[in-house]
Design a protein around this motif. Structure first.
Motif, PDB file in Angstrom:
ATOM      1  N   THR A   1       0.828  -1.203   0.000  1.00 47.69           N
ATOM      2  CA  THR A   1       0.000   0.000   0.000  1.00 47.69           C
ATOM      3  C   THR A   1       0.869   1.263   0.000  1.00 47.69           C
ATOM      4  N   ILE A   2       1.977   1.206   0.719  1.00 51.78           N
ATOM      5  CA  ILE A   2       2.790   2.413   0.899  1.00 51.78           C
ATOM      6  C   ILE A   2       3.835   2.603  -0.209  1.00 51.78           C
ATOM      7  N   CYS A   3       4.397   1.493  -0.703  1.00 58.67           N
ATOM      8  CA  CYS A   3       5.588   1.614  -1.561  1.00 58.67           C
ATOM      9  C   CYS A   3       5.319   1.341  -3.030  1.00 58.67           C
TER      10      CYS A   3
ATOM     11  N   GLU B   1      12.299   2.851  -1.082  1.00 60.96           N
ATOM     12  CA  GLU B   1      13.122   2.179  -0.060  1.00 60.96           C
ATOM     13  C   GLU B   1      12.408   2.048   1.290  1.00 60.96           C
ATOM     14  N   ILE B   2      12.659   0.889   1.905  1.00 59.17           N
ATOM     15  CA  ILE B   2      12.111   0.632   3.245  1.00 59.17           C
ATOM     16  C   ILE B   2      13.283   0.435   4.205  1.00 59.17           C
ATOM     17  N   LEU B   3      13.316   1.210   5.262  1.00 56.59           N
ATOM     18  CA  LEU B   3      14.364   1.041   6.276  1.00 56.59           C
ATOM     19  C   LEU B   3      13.950  -0.077   7.222  1.00 56.59           C
ATOM     20  N   LEU B   4      14.730  -1.149   7.233  1.00 55.97           N
ATOM     21  CA  LEU B   4      14.392  -2.328   8.030  1.00 55.97           C
ATOM     22  C   LEU B   4      15.442  -2.559   9.110  1.00 55.97           C
ATOM     23  N   PRO B   5      15.001  -2.955  10.308  1.00 52.86           N
ATOM     24  CA  PRO B   5      16.003  -3.272  11.330  1.00 52.86           C
ATOM     25  C   PRO B   5      16.837  -4.479  10.889  1.00 52.86           C
ATOM     26  N   ASP B   6      18.081  -4.511  11.356  1.00 48.16           N
ATOM     27  CA  ASP B   6      18.960  -5.649  11.080  1.00 48.16           C
ATOM     28  C   ASP B   6      19.760  -5.911  12.333  1.00 48.16           C
ATOM     29  N   PRO B   7      19.587  -7.052  13.021  1.00 48.54           N
ATOM     30  CA  PRO B   7      18.768  -8.188  12.622  1.00 48.54           C
ATOM     31  C   PRO B   7      17.272  -7.928  12.807  1.00 48.54           C
ATOM     32  N   ALA B   8      16.471  -8.696  12.026  1.00 51.45           N
ATOM     33  CA  ALA B   8      15.013  -8.568  12.103  1.00 51.45           C
ATOM     34  C   ALA B   8      14.341  -9.857  11.636  1.00 51.45           C
ATOM     35  N   TRP B   9      13.061  -9.914  11.891  1.00 48.45           N
ATOM     36  CA  TRP B   9      12.200 -10.986  11.381  1.00 48.45           C
ATOM     37  C   TRP B   9      12.413 -11.052   9.853  1.00 48.45           C
ATOM     38  N   PRO B  10      12.832 -12.214   9.310  1.00 51.05           N
ATOM     39  CA  PRO B  10      13.229 -12.276   7.897  1.00 51.05           C
ATOM     40  C   PRO B  10      12.099 -11.945   6.918  1.00 51.05           C
ATOM     41  N   ASN B  11      10.853 -12.121   7.352  1.00 52.12           N
ATOM     42  CA  ASN B  11       9.720 -11.876   6.437  1.00 52.12           C
ATOM     43  C   ASN B  11       9.672 -10.447   5.911  1.00 52.12           C
TER      44      ASN B  11
END
Ligand code: PLP
Length: 379
Positions: free
Chosen positions: A106-108, A113-123
């Motif tokens: 919906t957003i992208c 680009e999406i800023l994702l935490p690392d490490p994070a839930w792989p999904n």
């Protein structure tokens, strides 16, 4: 023959699945790799689901969820946050997975680009790839108490950045962001005009103070929070989750949800209503058990001198394996000691040198598995 979609071919496969598949070929394996509550769904919730099926809740339901469940969620959050949350601010989906997937789309637009935490839930990464968005990691490192580094975030954000994902309590770290960090993250997103998704799947599983939602400070136009019945009520198989967001975002997500899943089964939504209306002791019992498991595991690791991240929430323990290759280590440990755990690398580049175990496992399994792990690491 023409090729299958690039976005799907490029989507990464979870390293946890590979360990699970290897473990399936073996006998007597202790499973500490999956994030599945050890509890059965509480009886009153199961009863409500069964009754609903008998009462005829066997048909399509509205795309955004039943009015009953959306109103109940709205009332719960109104009480919690102290401002009015309305039915129009709520969408019910097939678990957090589908709600978050729907939100990314919906957003992208492609290439954003999406800023994702690392490490994070792989999904998250898989969802970003299939949305044709670019996953940009921001790192949660031990030297920064596993909290975001705002200088790094400032360097990463650019005109293509659309969404910042935060996950507190975190899978796999168990870290709970302090209120001040949550406020700063909100300010950062507001300053740059980007959206924030706050994934609060583990909101009810905490060991010290209750996690703070960015929603507590008001529902800005750019803020979306995702929730699930899976962890709080041991309802992973019922597949009911929801998002709270400005009405405009919910309306657009609803269009997508119609195309993806049409609607969530009515009986499952009735079960969710029973969970939200029912006694909270069941969640309390689970939280207490996970905390006991966490303390037991901490003691074994402390005695063995092994470093780990003490979780403030969620039901995982993030354990340091001293620079070893996590995928190789998880495979070797499975073969040698018959214990399955998740290689840290699966959760992102900064997960290398770490492994994750689930505290939602049976206490005896955890005790045996972590004792073997401690001996193995110190050999
Ligand atoms: N978010 C996180 C961080 C999770 O770990 C999970 C499940 O493990 C989910 C969301 C979604 O869970 P579900 O789809 O069962 O609601």
């Amino acid at each position: 023959m023409r090729e299958i979609a690039r976005t799907v071919l490029d989507a990464p496969r979870s390293g946890i699945r590979k360990i699970m598949e290897a473990a399936q070929q073996m006998q007597n394996v202790i499973h500490l790799e999956v994030g599945e509550p050890l509890f059965a769904t509480p009886e009153h919730i199961v009863d409500a689901g069964c009754k609903a099926l008998r009462d005829g809740y066997t048909k399509y339901t509205p795309n955004a969820g039943t009015d009953e469940l959306r109103d109940l969620v709205a009332a719960k959050r109104t009480e919690e946050w102290g401002y009015e949350v309305r039915r129009e601010n709520v969408i019910v989906g097939i678990g957090g997975v589908e709600v978050i997937n729907c939100l990314f789309r919906t957003i992208c637009d492609p290439g954003e680009e999406i800023l994702l935490p690392d490490p994070a839930w792989p999904n998250y990464k898989t969802m970003a790839v299939i949305a044709d968005a670019k996953a940009v990691p921001y790192h949660l490192l031990p030297e920064n108490d596993f909290l975001p580094d705002f200088d790094e975030l400032e360097n990463l954000v650019n005109e293509k950045t659309k969404l910042l994902v935060i996950n507190s309590p975190s899978n796999p770290l168990g870290v709970v962001f302090p209120e001040k960090v949550i406020q700063e993250l909100r300010n950062f997103a507001d300053r740059h005009g980007i959206y924030i998704l706050s994934d609060e799947a583990y909101e009810d599983i905490y060991y010290d103070s209750k996690p703070v939602s960015p929603m507590k400070f008001g529902m800005n136009d750019n803020l979306i929070a995702a929730y699930t019945m899976s962890k709080s009520y041991a309802m992973t198989g019922w597949r009911v989750g929801y998002a709270v967001a400005p009405a405009k975002v919910i309306a657009e997500m609803t269009k997508l949800q119609e195309a993806y899943v049409s609607s969530v089964p009515g009986a499952n939504q009735k079960a969710a209503v029973a969970a939200l209306n029912g006694p909270e002791e069941c969640t309390e019992t689970m939280r207490t058990k996970y905390k006991e498991n966490m303390q037991m595991v901490s003691e074994i690791l402390d005695n063995a001198g092994i470093a780990y991240c003490r979780p403030g929430g969620a039901f995982y323990m993030w354990i340091n394996i001293d620079g070893r290759d996590s995928t190789q280590f998880a495979m070797d440990f499975l073969k040698d000691c018959h214990v399955a755990l998740s290689p840290g690398q699966t959760f992102g580049e900064s997960g290398e040198g770490w492994i994750r175990i689930s505290l939602a496992s049976a206490t005896e399994d955890l005790k045996a598995g972590v004792t073997r792990l401690a001996e193995y690491l110190n050999k």
